[in-house]
Scaffold this motif. Sequence first.
Motif, PDB file in Angstrom:
ATOM      1  N   LEU A 150     -24.775  22.461 -57.806  1.00 55.37           N
ATOM      2  CA  LEU A 150     -24.730  23.547 -56.828  1.00 55.37           C
ATOM      3  C   LEU A 150     -25.117  23.052 -55.440  1.00 55.37           C
ATOM      4  O   LEU A 150     -24.486  23.390 -54.439  1.00 55.37           O
ATOM      5  CB  LEU A 150     -25.675  24.681 -57.251  1.00 55.37           C
ATOM      6  CG  LEU A 150     -25.165  25.547 -58.400  1.00 55.37           C
ATOM      7  CD1 LEU A 150     -26.229  26.529 -58.838  1.00 55.37           C
ATOM      8  CD2 LEU A 150     -23.898  26.279 -57.986  1.00 55.37           C
ATOM      9  N   LEU A 151     -26.151  22.205 -55.403  1.00 52.10           N
ATOM     10  CA  LEU A 151     -26.577  21.683 -54.112  1.00 52.10           C
ATOM     11  C   LEU A 151     -25.514  20.726 -53.552  1.00 52.10           C
ATOM     12  O   LEU A 151     -25.185  20.759 -52.361  1.00 52.10           O
ATOM     13  CB  LEU A 151     -27.913  20.960 -54.276  1.00 52.10           C
ATOM     14  CG  LEU A 151     -28.603  20.576 -52.978  1.00 52.10           C
ATOM     15  CD1 LEU A 151     -28.823  21.811 -52.114  1.00 52.10           C
ATOM     16  CD2 LEU A 151     -29.938  19.918 -53.272  1.00 52.10           C
ATOM     17  N   ALA A 152     -24.950  19.901 -54.428  1.00 51.66           N
ATOM     18  CA  ALA A 152     -23.922  18.951 -53.986  1.00 51.66           C
ATOM     19  C   ALA A 152     -22.727  19.690 -53.392  1.00 51.66           C
ATOM     20  O   ALA A 152     -22.135  19.253 -52.405  1.00 51.66           O
ATOM     21  CB  ALA A 152     -23.472  18.085 -55.158  1.00 51.66           C
ATOM     22  N   ILE A 153     -22.392  20.845 -53.972  1.00 49.84           N
ATOM     23  CA  ILE A 153     -21.255  21.625 -53.475  1.00 49.84           C
ATOM     24  C   ILE A 153     -21.473  22.013 -52.010  1.00 49.84           C
ATOM     25  O   ILE A 153     -20.574  21.855 -51.174  1.00 49.84           O
ATOM     26  CB  ILE A 153     -21.058  22.897 -54.339  1.00 49.84           C
ATOM     27  CG1 ILE A 153     -20.459  22.514 -55.695  1.00 49.84           C
ATOM     28  CG2 ILE A 153     -20.165  23.910 -53.633  1.00 49.84           C
ATOM     29  CD1 ILE A 153     -20.409  23.664 -56.685  1.00 49.84           C
ATOM     30  N   ILE A 154     -22.675  22.493 -51.695  1.00 49.07           N
ATOM     31  CA  ILE A 154     -22.866  22.930 -50.306  1.00 49.07           C
ATOM     32  C   ILE A 154     -23.113  21.753 -49.368  1.00 49.07           C
ATOM     33  O   ILE A 154     -22.832  21.854 -48.184  1.00 49.07           O
ATOM     34  CB  ILE A 154     -23.942  24.029 -50.153  1.00 49.07           C
ATOM     35  CG1 ILE A 154     -25.307  23.540 -50.612  1.00 49.07           C
ATOM     36  CG2 ILE A 154     -23.540  25.282 -50.900  1.00 49.07           C
ATOM     37  CD1 ILE A 154     -26.408  24.496 -50.181  1.00 49.07           C
ATOM     38  N   VAL A 155     -23.611  20.640 -49.900  1.00 49.50           N
ATOM     39  CA  VAL A 155     -23.712  19.453 -49.042  1.00 49.50           C
ATOM     40  C   VAL A 155     -22.298  19.020 -48.650  1.00 49.50           C
ATOM     41  O   VAL A 155     -22.022  18.680 -47.498  1.00 49.50           O
ATOM     42  CB  VAL A 155     -24.431  18.307 -49.769  1.00 49.50           C
ATOM     43  CG1 VAL A 155     -24.301  17.008 -48.986  1.00 49.50           C
ATOM     44  CG2 VAL A 155     -25.894  18.652 -49.960  1.00 49.50           C
ATOM     45  N   LEU A 156     -21.415  19.074 -49.608  1.00 52.59           N
ATOM     46  CA  LEU A 156     -20.031  18.675 -49.366  1.00 52.59           C
ATOM     47  C   LEU A 156     -19.351  19.617 -48.385  1.00 52.59           C
ATOM     48  O   LEU A 156     -18.680  19.196 -47.438  1.00 52.59           O
ATOM     49  CB  LEU A 156     -19.284  18.673 -50.701  1.00 52.59           C
ATOM     50  CG  LEU A 156     -17.919  18.015 -50.733  1.00 52.59           C
ATOM     51  CD1 LEU A 156     -18.036  16.557 -50.362  1.00 52.59           C
ATOM     52  CD2 LEU A 156     -17.315  18.156 -52.120  1.00 52.59           C
TER      53      LEU A 156
END
Lengths: 383, 618
Positions: free
Chosen positions: B548-554
Amino acid sequence: MKKKTLASLVIGLAFALSACAGQGDQTQTTDQAQDSPVTFGVIYPKTGSYAEYGRLFEQGLELAVEKVNTDGGIHGRDLKLKYFDTQSDPKQAAAVAPKLVVDPEIIVVLGDYSSSSSKAASPAFQQAGLVHYGFNNSATDFPSTGDHVWSPSFGTDSLMPVWADAIADTGAKTVSVIYIENDWGLQAYDYFADHIKTLGVEIVYTSAYPATPTDDYSPILIKARDAKADAIVQIGYAEGAQIVNTLRDTLGYKGPFYGGQRTPEFLDIAGKNAEGSILNGHFSNETTVPRVQEFLADFRAAYGVDPGDFNLSAYQAVIDLAYGINKTSPTREGVQEALQTVTDFPAYIGQADTFAFDQETRRLLDPKPGLVIVEDGEFKPYN
Amino acid sequence: MIDTLIAGLLHGNIYALIAVGMSLIFGVTHVANFAHGSIFAIGTMLGWFLGAQLGWGIIPTLAAVIVITSLLGWIISVLVVGPLAQGPPIAALLATIAVAMILDALSQVIFTPVTRKFPELLPTHNLQLGGVHFGTSSVVMLIVTIVSMAALWAFLRFGKLGQAIRATAQDSDSAKQVGIPVERIRHLSFIIASGLGGMAGIFMGLFNSTINPSTGAIAGLTAFVAATIGGLGSMPGAVLGGLLLGVTEAFGVYFLGGSYRDIIIFGALVLILLLRPAGLVGKKLAIETEPMTRTFLGGTRPIQLPWFGNLALIAGLAFIPILFGPQMGSVIAGVGTQVFAYAIAAIGLTIIAGGTGQIILGQAGAVAMGAYGSALLSVHYGWPFLVTIIAGALIAAVICSILIFPAWKLSGHYVAIATIGVGFITVALLKVLEPITRGVNGVYGIPYPAIFGLQITDIRGIYWVNLVLMGITLLLVTKIMASHLGKTISSIGADPVAAASLGIRVTGYKGLAYAISAFFAGLAGALLAHQYTYIEPGQFDLNMSTVLLAIIVLGGLRSPLGAVLGAIILLGVPELLRTIFEDITWFVSIFPHARIIVYGLTLILIIRFRPQGLFQRS
């Protein structure tokens, strides 16, 4: 302006990718020619923390495909498997399921490793009228999703009482029991405890241990040891080797231990610590059943090692489905019909020669699981 | 009792040795290095390979493992962490998570996932204390731990290079000005720590006797907790934290049972962070500023589509399953339902992460609460789908807000670390509260979505339900962020001190922003529950939080639309690639590992070259 262009570009890319995926579709929809292979789908853990079981399954499955094809295939056509990695993770199993559903080549689905992952995939298969054959799913409620969900595995309700009988027979009056903390372990523990109590054996200590691999089991094992029971029982998976090693090497426990898993790795890792352990086991290397002897020989020739329970149950699943389908038709309906009508599936696991399904529960009718005992570094038949 | 104490100390010693390396890296570079656990696991596997396969003795095995893992540490530092040194520490933290994914996947490919017996390079059970047998190996390990702790401590305190390291840790810009080769010192800390990590891996193998490539994961994470408890950056703290945690775990499990392990470990973490955020030994917080503020967010703005653009996007997505016919359409829908559910949670996460600048690494806890809330209400009380998903989302918002509330008094990294703990505790509670949640049995028979009595069983139907809810989420979150409330929340992210001096109640608004985020995470969880029809606590793991965090970092931390894009790329594209190439055998066989490796590389590249995300402009 530039940013909006970028934004639309990116969205365009997303669509383009989906479009690429669409192209694959057209090659798939070609009608199955008579000589095209019959295809089974497999959902299993190729990677992730259960990957070891995925590897064992694959060995058994591939060996079975070879045998089926050597013996003339299914209705004269070759058999082939399509594998889908789920990591035995319910999320991924649910995401993968629709792919098998819409692939017209796939006529039956085998797997997954854990019942939680299998249960997450079942509804999609049930909905589509595609048989889900959970050959490793011994949770008793696994087939409850619907009439297309079947399990040829021994349920915990038959495995545990047989095992508890054997432990009570050794003369133990008290036991310490530890079990893996997942739905399977909890259910197995309940069946075990209910049954062994009726035999007059008292459970003096009980604890669950985490299902995720843990590097130190000693806190609960110290308590299990100090309960001074006549025997220590472990209900779980491969971690049994590490548990018995800790019990004996680190904690100096000398009494009987019952547990572990019927795999060559268990013997290899636990070594002489495993001596005397009685456990559920599908077969022994000294088997006198011709078809299991053939499996043993073929397996050793193919992989150079002795097979274990996971290899055999995967092997049996493919052989039996092929056997059933040869009596009906190589279609999704044919698979369901075979499971409903065939009553003499060749049994490789347990003590029966053939088996049929209970049409109410879609599990084994009159299951007869086997037991093995570790003696001289080998699994010998028990009783 | 005495046996439990001894067993706890023996186990804690491993945590201590791993924690020393983590603490060293944190002290020098301010990076919470989540790849350290993977290095440690690789050390174990290398030790097995050299000792068991090649038959080497303890000394050459140790030497070779230390050399190889040090090299790995150097590579990580030069290629991944070094270039991010000027960025916010949280960027480096995320990059190390990506590195961990890559290393774990490579280790599985190289060593295969078989469980093996570790060679007895040193006697492992020749000594006895109370009822516990242990070996020369444990004694040597204790000596190594204490010597390396003391040596590093003295080196940092008195050595010339050590002073340079401390100077770098305190203020890297000034250190550079006085001529300290800051970069080389950062690399050196990774080299030393990774060598220690590799060595710890060998001792772990000896202690454990049974190993496989995934053995290290839990010990790695627990050691990180130990380092935090002792005080990140402090060598004696790491050892103290490791031993204490080992003993606490042993006694906790002894008295409460194995089910309570996670609650004990992560409960201890949260407790320490609340009472003594700098750790038992630490004097002051190593990082005082919010990691995200001013550096990551300053000057960036999410790219927004005009209203007709958003509408066209939703409409376009809605048509995809129809466009490709029933077969391929269903395959896409199967992936799409997951993508949209994750996107809903990720869009929500942009409010707390992008708005206030707080990184949440435990959002799977909120997803789990929503899933359980909705599942239990529909299974036990037969409430309709549309009511239970909203109720589930509200339950997630309320319970998770309460659980996480104490964390808002923390700052910097420590919020992110505390949220890992809260995530684990939430899931552990679901296991323990068996009468309500059915514990590890999970909840099954959750009905498929039904809208006004119409049951939706076709996967494409569920796709559209999720899509519509994602559209609504997108609209709501965009509106919230544009409102007065949104501006207030953003001001906290931009400059918490200025915001506070303007009379904004920072803690209260952080709590509110989190509650909204948790609401959408809960909504996503509810949708997943009704799609899987079966849930159990293990589904909501750290991996889900990381994704989930990686999605918004991306996508860009502040960009709701970027969250949708991030979800499509991270979850959708890999699945579609697999579908496209499924007839190419060699591709399929390497795919599962390759996918994780590519996933990790993508993250690293994004963090390195486009830290503001794809859908944000600077």
